[in-house]
Design a protein around this motif. Structure first.
Motif, PDB file in Angstrom:
ATOM      1  N   LEU A   4     -23.874  43.467  17.906  1.00  0.00           N
ATOM      2  CA  LEU A   4     -22.872  43.709  16.871  1.00  0.00           C
ATOM      3  C   LEU A   4     -23.495  44.489  15.721  1.00  0.00           C
ATOM      4  CD1 LEU A   4     -21.188  40.174  16.640  1.00  0.00           C
ATOM      5  CD2 LEU A   4     -20.514  42.118  18.084  1.00  0.00           C
ATOM      6  N   LEU A   5     -22.874  45.610  15.360  1.00  0.00           N
ATOM      7  CA  LEU A   5     -23.349  46.437  14.261  1.00  0.00           C
ATOM      8  C   LEU A   5     -22.265  46.577  13.200  1.00  0.00           C
ATOM      9  CD1 LEU A   5     -25.051  49.407  16.162  1.00  0.00           C
ATOM     10  CD2 LEU A   5     -26.104  47.279  15.363  1.00  0.00           C
ATOM     11  N   PRO A   6     -22.668  46.762  11.948  1.00  0.00           N
ATOM     12  CA  PRO A   6     -21.696  47.146  10.918  1.00  0.00           C
ATOM     13  C   PRO A   6     -21.502  48.653  10.985  1.00  0.00           C
ATOM     14  CG  PRO A   6     -23.847  47.001   9.933  1.00  0.00           C
ATOM     15  CD  PRO A   6     -24.030  46.641  11.400  1.00  0.00           C
ATOM     16  N   PRO A   7     -20.408  49.175  10.491  1.00  0.00           N
ATOM     17  CA  PRO A   7     -20.269  50.634  10.428  1.00  0.00           C
ATOM     18  C   PRO A   7     -21.072  51.165   9.256  1.00  0.00           C
ATOM     19  CG  PRO A   7     -18.402  49.614   9.386  1.00  0.00           C
ATOM     20  CD  PRO A   7     -19.251  48.486   9.911  1.00  0.00           C
ATOM     21  N   SER A   8     -21.313  52.450   9.231  1.00  0.00           N
ATOM     22  CA  SER A   8     -21.861  53.072   8.025  1.00  0.00           C
ATOM     23  C   SER A   8     -20.702  53.327   7.065  1.00  0.00           C
ATOM     24  CB  SER A   8     -22.549  54.387   8.380  1.00  0.00           C
ATOM     25  OG  SER A   8     -21.647  55.262   9.045  1.00  0.00           O
ATOM     26  N   GLU A   9     -20.987  53.266   5.783  1.00  0.00           N
ATOM     27  CA  GLU A   9     -19.930  53.586   4.818  1.00  0.00           C
ATOM     28  C   GLU A   9     -19.583  55.068   4.884  1.00  0.00           C
ATOM     29  OE1 GLU A   9     -18.114  51.387   3.150  1.00  0.00           O
ATOM     30  OE2 GLU A   9     -19.285  49.878   4.204  1.00  0.00           O
ATOM     31  N   GLY A  10     -20.591  55.917   4.968  1.00  0.00           N
ATOM     32  CA  GLY A  10     -20.348  57.341   5.154  1.00  0.00           C
ATOM     33  C   GLY A  10     -20.136  57.650   6.631  1.00  0.00           C
ATOM     34  N   LYS A  11     -19.312  58.615   6.915  1.00  0.00           N
ATOM     35  CA  LYS A  11     -19.019  58.998   8.300  1.00  0.00           C
ATOM     36  C   LYS A  11     -19.212  60.510   8.459  1.00  0.00           C
ATOM     37  CE  LYS A  11     -16.957  54.815   8.609  1.00  0.00           C
ATOM     38  NZ  LYS A  11     -16.895  54.453   7.171  1.00  0.00           N
ATOM     39  N   GLN A  12     -19.524  60.924   9.670  1.00  0.00           N
ATOM     40  CA  GLN A  12     -19.652  62.344   9.982  1.00  0.00           C
ATOM     41  C   GLN A  12     -18.380  62.797  10.690  1.00  0.00           C
ATOM     42  OE1 GLN A  12     -22.081  64.737   9.315  1.00  0.00           O
ATOM     43  NE2 GLN A  12     -20.494  66.070  10.145  1.00  0.00           N
ATOM     44  N   PRO A  13     -17.522  63.566  10.021  1.00  0.00           N
ATOM     45  CA  PRO A  13     -16.280  63.993  10.674  1.00  0.00           C
ATOM     46  C   PRO A  13     -16.539  64.964  11.816  1.00  0.00           C
ATOM     47  CG  PRO A  13     -16.475  64.989   8.494  1.00  0.00           C
ATOM     48  CD  PRO A  13     -17.632  64.066   8.639  1.00  0.00           C
ATOM     49  N   ALA A  14     -15.729  64.863  12.852  1.00  0.00           N
ATOM     50  CA  ALA A  14     -15.814  65.815  13.960  1.00  0.00           C
ATOM     51  C   ALA A  14     -15.357  67.181  13.479  1.00  0.00           C
ATOM     52  CB  ALA A  14     -14.959  65.340  15.127  1.00  0.00           C
ATOM     53  N   SER A  15     -16.038  68.231  13.886  1.00  0.00           N
ATOM     54  CA  SER A  15     -15.677  69.578  13.441  1.00  0.00           C
ATOM     55  C   SER A  15     -14.485  70.130  14.211  1.00  0.00           C
ATOM     56  CB  SER A  15     -16.871  70.520  13.603  1.00  0.00           C
ATOM     57  OG  SER A  15     -17.313  70.540  14.947  1.00  0.00           O
ATOM     58  N   ASN A  16     -14.271  69.614  15.422  1.00  0.00           N
ATOM     59  CA  ASN A  16     -13.131  70.061  16.215  1.00  0.00           C
ATOM     60  C   ASN A  16     -12.856  69.006  17.277  1.00  0.00           C
ATOM     61  OD1 ASN A  16     -14.896  70.647  18.561  1.00  0.00           O
ATOM     62  ND2 ASN A  16     -15.601  72.327  17.263  1.00  0.00           N
ATOM     63  N   GLY A  17     -11.835  69.258  18.064  1.00  0.00           N
ATOM     64  CA  GLY A  17     -11.499  68.316  19.126  1.00  0.00           C
ATOM     65  C   GLY A  17     -10.145  67.672  18.910  1.00  0.00           C
ATOM     66  N   SER A  18      -9.697  66.946  19.899  1.00  0.00           N
ATOM     67  CA  SER A  18      -8.388  66.311  19.849  1.00  0.00           C
ATOM     68  C   SER A  18      -8.428  65.044  19.008  1.00  0.00           C
ATOM     69  CB  SER A  18      -7.917  65.977  21.266  1.00  0.00           C
ATOM     70  OG  SER A  18      -8.841  65.110  21.894  1.00  0.00           O
ATOM     71  N   PRO A  19      -7.273  64.594  18.518  1.00  0.00           N
ATOM     72  CA  PRO A  19      -7.216  63.341  17.762  1.00  0.00           C
ATOM     73  C   PRO A  19      -7.526  62.139  18.652  1.00  0.00           C
ATOM     74  CG  PRO A  19      -5.258  64.693  17.391  1.00  0.00           C
ATOM     75  CD  PRO A  19      -5.982  65.294  18.553  1.00  0.00           C
ATOM     76  N   PHE A  20      -7.737  60.988  18.009  1.00  0.00           N
ATOM     77  CA  PHE A  20      -8.018  59.776  18.778  1.00  0.00           C
ATOM     78  C   PHE A  20      -6.774  59.350  19.562  1.00  0.00           C
ATOM     79  CE2 PHE A  20      -5.770  57.673  15.380  1.00  0.00           C
ATOM     80  CZ  PHE A  20      -5.342  56.461  15.895  1.00  0.00           C
ATOM     81  N   ASN A  21      -7.021  58.700  20.677  1.00  0.00           N
ATOM     82  CA  ASN A  21      -5.950  58.137  21.491  1.00  0.00           C
ATOM     83  C   ASN A  21      -6.114  56.622  21.471  1.00  0.00           C
ATOM     84  OD1 ASN A  21      -4.236  57.164  23.474  1.00  0.00           O
ATOM     85  ND2 ASN A  21      -4.731  58.755  24.966  1.00  0.00           N
ATOM     86  N   PRO A  22      -5.199  55.892  20.840  1.00  0.00           N
ATOM     87  CA  PRO A  22      -5.378  54.442  20.726  1.00  0.00           C
ATOM     88  C   PRO A  22      -5.496  53.736  22.065  1.00  0.00           C
ATOM     89  CG  PRO A  22      -3.139  55.097  20.112  1.00  0.00           C
ATOM     90  CD  PRO A  22      -3.950  56.346  20.206  1.00  0.00           C
ATOM     91  N   ASP A  23      -4.859  54.294  23.078  1.00  0.00           N
ATOM     92  CA  ASP A  23      -4.908  53.654  24.398  1.00  0.00           C
ATOM     93  C   ASP A  23      -6.271  53.790  25.067  1.00  0.00           C
ATOM     94  OD1 ASP A  23      -2.253  52.852  24.197  1.00  0.00           O
ATOM     95  OD2 ASP A  23      -1.518  54.742  25.035  1.00  0.00           O
ATOM     96  N   GLU A  24      -7.124  54.668  24.529  1.00  0.00           N
ATOM     97  CA  GLU A  24      -8.456  54.850  25.093  1.00  0.00           C
ATOM     98  C   GLU A  24      -9.518  54.023  24.376  1.00  0.00           C
ATOM     99  OE1 GLU A  24      -9.163  59.029  24.972  1.00  0.00           O
ATOM    100  OE2 GLU A  24      -7.790  59.472  26.638  1.00  0.00           O
ATOM    101  N   LEU A  25      -9.150  53.375  23.282  1.00  0.00           N
ATOM    102  CA  LEU A  25     -10.091  52.528  22.562  1.00  0.00           C
ATOM    103  C   LEU A  25     -10.265  51.207  23.292  1.00  0.00           C
ATOM    104  CD1 LEU A  25      -8.833  52.972  18.879  1.00  0.00           C
ATOM    105  CD2 LEU A  25     -10.685  54.218  20.025  1.00  0.00           C
ATOM    106  N   GLN A  26     -11.436  50.612  23.147  1.00  0.00           N
ATOM    107  CA  GLN A  26     -11.601  49.265  23.652  1.00  0.00           C
ATOM    108  C   GLN A  26     -10.672  48.318  22.898  1.00  0.00           C
ATOM    109  OE1 GLN A  26     -15.520  47.628  24.492  1.00  0.00           O
ATOM    110  NE2 GLN A  26     -16.455  49.648  24.327  1.00  0.00           N
ATOM    111  N   PHE A  27     -10.289  47.232  23.542  1.00  0.00           N
ATOM    112  CA  PHE A  27      -9.408  46.217  22.970  1.00  0.00           C
ATOM    113  C   PHE A  27      -8.049  46.786  22.569  1.00  0.00           C
ATOM    114  CE2 PHE A  27     -13.858  45.418  21.500  1.00  0.00           C
ATOM    115  CZ  PHE A  27     -14.163  44.450  22.453  1.00  0.00           C
ATOM    116  N   PRO A  28      -7.294  47.347  23.521  1.00  0.00           N
ATOM    117  CA  PRO A  28      -5.984  47.904  23.194  1.00  0.00           C
ATOM    118  C   PRO A  28      -5.021  46.871  22.624  1.00  0.00           C
ATOM    119  CG  PRO A  28      -6.294  47.728  25.577  1.00  0.00           C
ATOM    120  CD  PRO A  28      -7.629  47.477  24.951  1.00  0.00           C
ATOM    121  N   GLU A  29      -5.291  45.588  22.845  1.00  0.00           N
ATOM    122  CA  GLU A  29      -4.429  44.550  22.278  1.00  0.00           C
ATOM    123  C   GLU A  29      -4.496  44.529  20.751  1.00  0.00           C
ATOM    124  OE1 GLU A  29      -7.186  44.327  24.182  1.00  0.00           O
ATOM    125  OE2 GLU A  29      -7.703  42.201  24.447  1.00  0.00           O
TER     126      GLU A  29
END
Length: 262
Positions: A4-29
């Protein structure tokens, strides 16, 4: 093993690519809760008091503004979005293919926005801390706690849980004490142990990397202690029925960061 890790407060945004798909994330519930938070965060981030509510300064206006359109922002794997001392020390990009596969399957990042995500889950960069109290939601650690408990308990099962989270994120889910080890880091100063923060993040990242690359999986608190002692001075404080075991890593007085990649 589950790390188990905490997130970083700062994030590195993706420069390109498609948006996230919620159905592809772990724990769709968890998706209904994620959508509720995405909507609440977008509303707060567009308000005049957004910086105050989110607890950030004026230099982060662009990150707060990004929160408004997270559904359309480019997404990338969590291990590239999360940055900072812990993630640099873990060094996902430096792992071989087998260790990366272990990271993808065993690491969960506990997140104020997503609840929990795997290292390979594609997410956009966002700005939201677990300590924030959102209007209509409340304090996020308390809001997430009953929602994460059944989902993550099922995921953990009887596996060893190596808890490298900070206290803010640890409050969102308390794993079963019997098979959980929290990781604390101290440094000797004048012969006396002192709690450290920056070194703690770095050392927890190094520990995660060590566990992923050493080849032999750890399945018990005692095996985790043995693995830690391959790199550091360490001790294991046994847990109780309600309190997790604690792995203490003790850094020497002359400890210094090693250059990333060395």
């Amino acid at each position: 093993m589950l790390i188990l890790l905490p997130p970083s407060e700062g994030k590195q945004p993706a420069s390109n690519g498609s948006p996230f798909n919620p159905d592809e994330l772990q724990f769709p519930e968890l998706n209904p809760h994620r959508h509720e938070l995405l909507d609440a965060l977008a509303e707060v981030s567009g308000a005049e008091d957004a910086l105050a509510v989110l607890g950030v300064g004026k230099s982060l206006v662009s990150e707060v503004t990004r929160n408004i359109e997270l559904h359309t922002e480019p997404a990338a794997a969590a291990h590239t979005v999360y940055t900072g001392v812990l993630f640099e020390a873990l060094g996902y990009e430096r792992l071989d293919a087998a260790a990366r596969a272990r990271a993808d399957s065993s690491i969960l990042v506990i997140s104020a926005l997503w609840g929990a995500v795997g290292f390979a889950d594609r997410i956009p960069a966002y700005r939201l801390s677990m300590s924030v109290k959102l209007p209509g939601i409340g304090k996020l650690a308390s809001w997430w706690k009953p929602k994460l408990a059944p989902v993550l308990q099922e995921r953990a099962g009887d596996s060893l849980v190596v808890d490298c989270r900070s206290s803010t994120y640890a409050a969102a889910w308390v794993p079963p004490a019997a098979n959980t080890v929290s990781v604390s880091v101290f440094q000797l100063r004048g012969g006396v142990r002192k709690v450290v923060s920056h070194f703690a993040k770095h050392t927890r990242g190094e520990l995660a990397s060590h566990l992923l690359t050493r080849g032999t999986a750890v399945t018990t608190p005692e095996e985790l202690l043995a693995a830690a002692r391959e790199r550091w001075e360490a001790e294991l404080v046994p847990g109780t029925a309600r309190k997790a075991h604690q792995l203490n890593i003790i850094l020497p007085e002359d400890h210094a960061f090693r250059a990333v990649g060395n």
